[in-house]
Design a protein around this motif. Structure first.
Motif, PDB file in Angstrom:
ATOM      1  N   LEU A 189      -0.021 -41.780  23.724  1.00 31.35           N
ATOM      2  CA  LEU A 189      -0.497 -40.511  23.176  1.00 31.35           C
ATOM      3  C   LEU A 189      -1.068 -40.612  21.758  1.00 31.35           C
ATOM      4  O   LEU A 189      -2.048 -39.927  21.448  1.00 31.35           O
ATOM      5  CB  LEU A 189       0.633 -39.470  23.207  1.00 31.35           C
ATOM      6  N   PRO A 190      -0.510 -41.443  20.860  1.00 32.42           N
ATOM      7  CA  PRO A 190      -1.066 -41.490  19.504  1.00 32.42           C
ATOM      8  C   PRO A 190      -2.536 -41.891  19.439  1.00 32.42           C
ATOM      9  O   PRO A 190      -3.235 -41.521  18.504  1.00 32.42           O
ATOM     10  CB  PRO A 190      -0.175 -42.520  18.796  1.00 32.42           C
ATOM     11  N   ARG A 191      -3.019 -42.664  20.408  1.00 31.06           N
ATOM     12  CA  ARG A 191      -4.433 -43.047  20.395  1.00 31.06           C
ATOM     13  C   ARG A 191      -5.232 -42.298  21.455  1.00 31.06           C
ATOM     14  O   ARG A 191      -6.375 -42.631  21.743  1.00 31.06           O
ATOM     15  CB  ARG A 191      -4.589 -44.548  20.608  1.00 31.06           C
ATOM     16  N   CYS A 192      -4.628 -41.273  22.026  1.00 27.36           N
ATOM     17  CA  CYS A 192      -5.270 -40.496  23.084  1.00 27.36           C
ATOM     18  C   CYS A 192      -6.130 -39.387  22.482  1.00 27.36           C
ATOM     19  O   CYS A 192      -5.680 -38.639  21.621  1.00 27.36           O
ATOM     20  CB  CYS A 192      -4.192 -39.910  23.997  1.00 27.36           C
ATOM     21  N   LYS A 193      -7.368 -39.281  22.935  1.00 27.44           N
ATOM     22  CA  LYS A 193      -8.255 -38.210  22.485  1.00 27.44           C
ATOM     23  C   LYS A 193      -8.046 -36.937  23.299  1.00 27.44           C
ATOM     24  O   LYS A 193      -8.091 -35.831  22.773  1.00 27.44           O
ATOM     25  CB  LYS A 193      -9.716 -38.661  22.592  1.00 27.44           C
ATOM     26  N   ILE A 194      -7.853 -37.110  24.600  1.00 27.22           N
ATOM     27  CA  ILE A 194      -7.647 -35.958  25.483  1.00 27.22           C
ATOM     28  C   ILE A 194      -6.522 -36.280  26.460  1.00 27.22           C
ATOM     29  O   ILE A 194      -6.513 -37.343  27.079  1.00 27.22           O
ATOM     30  CB  ILE A 194      -8.919 -35.602  26.278  1.00 27.22           C
ATOM     31  N   LEU A 195      -5.601 -35.347  26.594  1.00 29.57           N
ATOM     32  CA  LEU A 195      -4.545 -35.441  27.600  1.00 29.57           C
ATOM     33  C   LEU A 195      -4.807 -34.372  28.646  1.00 29.57           C
ATOM     34  O   LEU A 195      -4.800 -33.178  28.339  1.00 29.57           O
ATOM     35  CB  LEU A 195      -3.169 -35.228  26.967  1.00 29.57           C
ATOM     36  N   ALA A 196      -5.054 -34.793  29.872  1.00 30.23           N
ATOM     37  CA  ALA A 196      -5.262 -33.860  30.977  1.00 30.23           C
ATOM     38  C   ALA A 196      -4.030 -33.897  31.871  1.00 30.23           C
ATOM     39  O   ALA A 196      -3.631 -34.961  32.341  1.00 30.23           O
ATOM     40  CB  ALA A 196      -6.509 -34.235  31.769  1.00 30.23           C
ATOM     41  N   LEU A 197      -3.426 -32.737  32.096  1.00 29.96           N
ATOM     42  CA  LEU A 197      -2.208 -32.662  32.896  1.00 29.96           C
ATOM     43  C   LEU A 197      -2.452 -31.854  34.162  1.00 29.96           C
ATOM     44  O   LEU A 197      -2.914 -30.709  34.103  1.00 29.96           O
ATOM     45  CB  LEU A 197      -1.075 -32.024  32.083  1.00 29.96           C
ATOM     46  N   GLY A 198      -2.130 -32.468  35.295  1.00 34.00           N
ATOM     47  CA  GLY A 198      -2.230 -31.787  36.577  1.00 34.00           C
ATOM     48  C   GLY A 198      -0.863 -31.317  37.020  1.00 34.00           C
ATOM     49  O   GLY A 198       0.053 -32.125  37.195  1.00 34.00           O
ATOM     50  N   ALA A 199      -0.716 -30.009  37.191  1.00 39.85           N
ATOM     51  CA  ALA A 199       0.602 -29.430  37.446  1.00 39.85           C
ATOM     52  C   ALA A 199       0.602 -28.585  38.715  1.00 39.85           C
ATOM     53  O   ALA A 199      -0.132 -27.599  38.800  1.00 39.85           O
ATOM     54  CB  ALA A 199       1.031 -28.576  36.258  1.00 39.85           C
ATOM     55  N   PRO A 200       1.421 -28.938  39.689  1.00 34.77           N
ATOM     56  CA  PRO A 200       1.611 -28.064  40.843  1.00 34.77           C
ATOM     57  C   PRO A 200       2.596 -26.947  40.494  1.00 34.77           C
ATOM     58  O   PRO A 200       3.137 -26.916  39.386  1.00 34.77           O
ATOM     59  CB  PRO A 200       2.200 -29.006  41.894  1.00 34.77           C
TER      60      PRO A 200
END
Length: 265
Positions: A189-200
């Motif tokens: 996460l520290p070097r992540c530009k975008i976090l996309a989360l798929g949630a049911p």
């Protein structure tokens, strides 16, 4: 910052960010482990109620199985979960350690066993991991999802393919949150530009695998990291909204509305 903590104890306190490490430099038979740990407690501010408590054990007293775990899986897990967001601080601390004279004989971190055996490999691993994080050049997009019937997974694949097509130079990685340990994704996460989360959605809520990621987002990323939410649902779809609200509460930047689809997208 490195300070020598009294001539009686012949040790250094090394502070790297919020982490404190005690290093004993001279073997002294008059120093008992309890005394050494008492000094360490003073240094790291352990509360009387036992919070932030150190396990009082020397590495040399562990059996082979315990030691392999302590300097293997547990050592890497702690780095990923706690230290990985701070590679520059780690390098600063390692520079201090390398410059100590006399050289360290014992390293007593604020968590886990006291390393009173050969600890050169532990230092080398921290050096390798933190340098690798600092050397990363490509932007990183993480796509984490949990899928019950495969529909949310289909959305995750479409999301990843779309990012790769639009920006080929970006490093896009997909994670099935039910299969991959939480700390592996959190360490990126520290070097992540975008976090996309798929949630049911199950019982008008999202699933625990997604909640674990939300709980572990480092505070230092609040207000800096971008995120998006997507998911497939069968009835009401509250899980997607719950994830969005959690991210917004953490001040994660969300430039787009969630993408929600009923059943198969």
């Amino acid at each position: 910052m490195a300070t020598k903590y009294g001539t009686t104890y012949n040790c250094y306190i090394i502070q790297c960010g919020d982490e404190c490490v005690l290093i004993e430099t001279v073997k002294n038979k008059d120093i008992h482990t309890e005394q050494l740990l008492a000094r360490l407690y003073d240094a790291v501010g352990v509360n009387e109620d036992g919070s932030h408590k150190l396990r009082r054990v020397l590495e040399s007293t562990l059996n082979a199985s315990e030691r392999n775990h302590a300097i293997g899986d547990a050592f890497k897990y702690y780095y990923d979960a706690v230290m990985s967001p701070f590679p520059s601080y780690i390098q600063q601390g390692l520079d201090i350690i390398k410059g100590l004279d006399p050289a360290p004989r014992i390293i007593a971190p604020a968590h886990g066993p006291i390393h009173d055996m050969d600890h050169s490999n532990l230092i080398e691993r921290y050096d390798k991991w933190s340098k690798a994080a600092l050397a990363v050049e490509r932007d990183l997009v993480l796509v984490g999802y949990c899928s019950i019937y495969g529909f949310t997974e289909n959305l995750a694949m479409a999301y990843a393919d779309g990012v790769r097509e639009a920006t080929p130079y970006v490093d896009v990685r997909m994670f099935d949150l039910e299969e991959v340990p939480t700390h592996e994704l959190v360490s990126l996460l520290p070097r992540c530009k975008i976090l996309a989360l798929g949630a049911p959605t199950i019982n008008k809520d999202t699933v625990e695998f997604v909640k674990e990621i939300l709980d572990e987002i480092p505070v230092l990323l609040y207000g800096k990291m971008y995120a998006s939410v997507f998911g497939s649902y069968g009835w009401s779809g509250e899980g997607i909204g719950i994830v969005r609200e959690r991210l917004e509460h953490s001040k994660i930047i969300m430039p787009f509305s969630p993408v929600a689809t009923r059943f198969k997208p």
